[in-house]
Structures are given as C-alpha cells and as structure tokens.
Design an enzyme around this catalytic site. Structure first.
Site, PDB file in Angstrom:
ATOM      1  N   CYS A 151       0.932  -0.946   0.006  1.00  0.00           N
ATOM      2  CA  CYS A 151       0.028  -0.339  -0.227  1.00  0.00           C
ATOM      3  C   CYS A 151       1.537   0.768   0.001  1.00  0.00           C
ATOM      4  O   CYS A 151       1.262   1.024   0.840  1.00  0.00           O
ATOM      5  CB  CYS A 151      -1.687  -0.009   1.577  1.00  0.00           C
ATOM      6  SG  CYS A 151      -2.620   1.088   1.357  1.00  0.00           S
ATOM      7  N   CYS A 193      -0.113   4.329   1.560  1.00  0.00           N
ATOM      8  CA  CYS A 193      -0.141   3.731   3.202  1.00  0.00           C
ATOM      9  C   CYS A 193       1.561   3.817   3.897  1.00  0.00           C
ATOM     10  O   CYS A 193       1.506   4.763   4.900  1.00  0.00           O
ATOM     11  CB  CYS A 193      -0.259   2.945   3.719  1.00  0.00           C
ATOM     12  SG  CYS A 193      -1.875   2.071   3.087  1.00  0.00           S
ATOM     13  N   ASP A 194       2.411   3.711   2.857  1.00  0.00           N
ATOM     14  CA  ASP A 194       3.722   3.514   3.539  1.00  0.00           C
ATOM     15  C   ASP A 194       4.951   4.512   2.613  1.00  0.00           C
ATOM     16  O   ASP A 194       5.778   4.533   3.236  1.00  0.00           O
ATOM     17  CB  ASP A 194       4.265   2.255   3.325  1.00  0.00           C
ATOM     18  CG  ASP A 194       3.522   1.461   4.411  1.00  0.00           C
ATOM     19  OD1 ASP A 194       2.695   1.876   5.380  1.00  0.00           O
ATOM     20  OD2 ASP A 194       3.417   0.117   4.080  1.00  0.00           O
TER      21      ASP A 194
END
Ligand code: NAP
Length: 303
Positions: free
Chosen positions: A131, A134-135
C-alpha cells in the site's frame, strides 16, 4: 437468532458492528481465526484520522475490537465456512456450528497478492508493502521499486513519485496491462523508469529492505538492484470464495453492489474492500461499514 451477522472483522466489519450494536440490534461478528483484516499486516498507520502521531495497524484494530465489544457486539474468532442466503433466516456456518440471522453484512475484505517469497514475508512492514498510500511517506527521498504492470502498479508508482527520489517498476513482461492513460502518465514521469521482463526472486536485507534480486524472464540472467522499499502491486483477491452461487459476483470475484451497500439478495449487505477495488482504504472501509449498518437498521424496521 441474531438481528445481524457480520462476516469479517476489518475496519468495515467492526465499524458496522459498533453501529448495529449501539442501535440495539443483536449482533454477531464472525471475525475469522486471523481477525482484523489487512491492517494487522501493516505497522504505522498515519492516515486514519484521530491519531496525531499515527498508530500501529494492529493496535488500531485491537481498539476497534474492544470498542465493538463494549458496545455490545459478540465476536467469535472462527472462519465462516459456508453461508445459506437462499431462505430466511440466513445461515452462516463456522466449522460444525450454524448461526442464524435476519440480516447479514459481508465484510470479508480482499487480500493483496504476494509473490510467495520467504524474504518478502520476513521484511513485510520493514520495507515490503502492498500500500503506497499507507507507506510512501516512510520512504521520502528514498529509492523504491514497484512490482507489477497493471493499473494498481501505475497508480502506486505515480503516487510514490511525489514522495520518493526514484521509482523502478519491475514487470515480468515487456508490455503493461495498465490502461493507456495511466501508462502514458507513468512513461512521461521523470522519476519513474521500467525494468522489463523481470521478476523479483528475493528481497534483500536483514532487518529492512536493502535491495532485490531479479531474474530476467527471457534470458534467465540474474541481477541485483539496491532500493529501500518494495511495493507489490500484483493484484488483489476479494475474499468471496464461500459466496459463490449464493450472491451475485463480478467476473473478478468482487460482490456486485446495488445502491451503496445492497447485494442482489434482500437483507444481505456488503461493506469494505470485498466490493471496492477502487479506494481500498481503511477509512473508506469503515465508512462503508457505517452505511451498511444504517441500511440494516432501516431494512429491519421496514420488514
Ligand atoms: P491486475 O490488473 O490483475 O494486474 C496485476 C499485475 O501484476 C499484472 O501486470 C501482472 O502481470 C502482474 N503480476 C501478477 N502476478 C504476478 C506475479 N506473481 N509476479 C509478477 N507479476 C505479477 O491487478 P490490479 O492492477 O490490482 O487491478 C485490478 C483491477 O482493478 C483491474 O480491473 C484494474 O483495471 C482495476 N483498477 C482500476 C484502477 C483505476 O481505474 N484507476 C486502479 C486500480 C485498479 P501480467 O500483466 O503479466 O499478467
């Protein structure tokens, strides 16, 4: 007899259970033996509102779990092995137990596909991610690779290019599967380059990602590439195996949605990634869990 059985315990399922139990509905969450969904596989979560300094994925899910129970939801940590939506009350089977309910919310999520390498599992959350949203911020100004050649891979590469210094897309063929406009955007982005006809055979690094080992799919030649993170974008599998022949599914396996949260079966609702290949965010899943719960309430009042 439950008012509602919620199958799945990621942000969609647990949010739905918080709403239905607070509304006084007798709620059972079939949480699964490995409960909590995809956030259990991540580390820091910085984009779920309400946590100034971010929160660990498993901690966030633990909080949601406790909140659901405090609101009155009953959770069982077993997998649903079969469902029967052909007659009412609906039936959900876990092993040798059968539970009955007036309504069902399917929130079983989707699972990112992984390459299946030991090194990939070991370095998950330590540079290996599925992701970018997200990261990516953890790899500001670093070098990363994206694996895959579809729409998700191009979107991930484009998103990452705003944050990192260099993105190499590693694809097993020499043409992309992604739609033309995403391909064009990726090709014209100066930070994105492509490594064609290549697969990742190992993720290198002890405690964090330091590079990847590659094999050329045409010549068989082996090589190494240094990088700080590996973003896998090789597709998702919606967790709908037990719903085949029970509910209308897309060709890709995702549940067909009518009017936000309804399925083709009256009284069976859907929330989260199991019907959403587009957004796939915890907060979006939680929002759809809320909508499904409100639709369950309305449905029960009208029947
Ligand atoms: P996808 O279209 O199935 O693409 C997966 C990619 O990963 C393919 O390029 C495939 O290679 C590669 N791949 C699969 N298994 C692999 C393996 N074991 N090793 C190396 N490479 C592997 O998946 P997706 O990109 O997640 O898209 C899923 C669906 O969502 C599609 O219908 C897509 O159009 C849609 N989607 C749409 C948008 C949008 O409209 N903005 C955004 C994201 C997704 P091959 O090409 O060789 O098979």
């Amino acid at each position: 007899m439950y008012d509602v059985i919620i199958i799945g315990s990621g942000p969609a399922g647990l949010t739905a259970s918080i709403y239905t139990s607070r509304a006084g509905l007798k709620t059972l969450v079939v949480a699964g033996a490995t409960w909590g969904g995809q956030l259990m596989l991540t580390r820091e979560v910085e984009n779920f509102p309400g946590f100034e300094n971010g929160i660990l994925g498993p901690t966030l899910m633990e909080q949601m779990h406790k909140q659901a129970e405090r609101c009155g939801a009953e959770l069982i940590f077993e997998h649903a092995t079969a469902t029967n939506f052909k007659s009412k009350p609906f039936k959900v089977t876990t092993g040798n137990k059968v539970y009955e309910a007036k309504t069902v919310v399917i929130a079983t999520g989707a699972s990112a596909k992984w390459l299946g390498l030991e090194s990939e599992t070991r370095l998950r959350g330590r540079g290996v991610s599925v992701c970018a949203t997200c990261d990516a911020p953890f790899f500001r100004n670093k070098k990363v690779v994206v694996v895959g050649g579809g729409d998700t891979a191009m979107e991930e590469a484009l998103f990452l290019s705003n944050v990192v210094s260099d993105v190499k897309v590693i694809h097993r063929r020499d043409t992309l599967r992604a739609c033309k406009w995403l391909q064009e955007k990726a090709f014209e982005n100066p930070k994105i380059s492509f490594v064609w006809n290549s697969t990742v055979t190992e993720v290198l690094g002890k405690d964090r990602v330091e590079g990847v080992k590659l094999a050329n799919t045409v010549s068989g030649e082996q090589s190494r590439l240094s990088c700080d993170a590996v973003f896998l974008a090789i597709g998702y599998t919606p967790n709908t195996g037990i719903f085949k022949n029970q509910i209308e599914l897309e060709e890709t396996g995702y549940i067909v949605v009518h009017d936000e949260t309804r399925t083709n079966i009256e009284g069976v609702f859907v929330a989260g990634d199991v019907a959403d290949y587009r957004y796939r965010q915890a907060i979006a899943a939680a929002g759809s869990g809320c909508k499904a719960a409100l639709d369950v309430e309305k449905y029960l009042l009208s029947t």
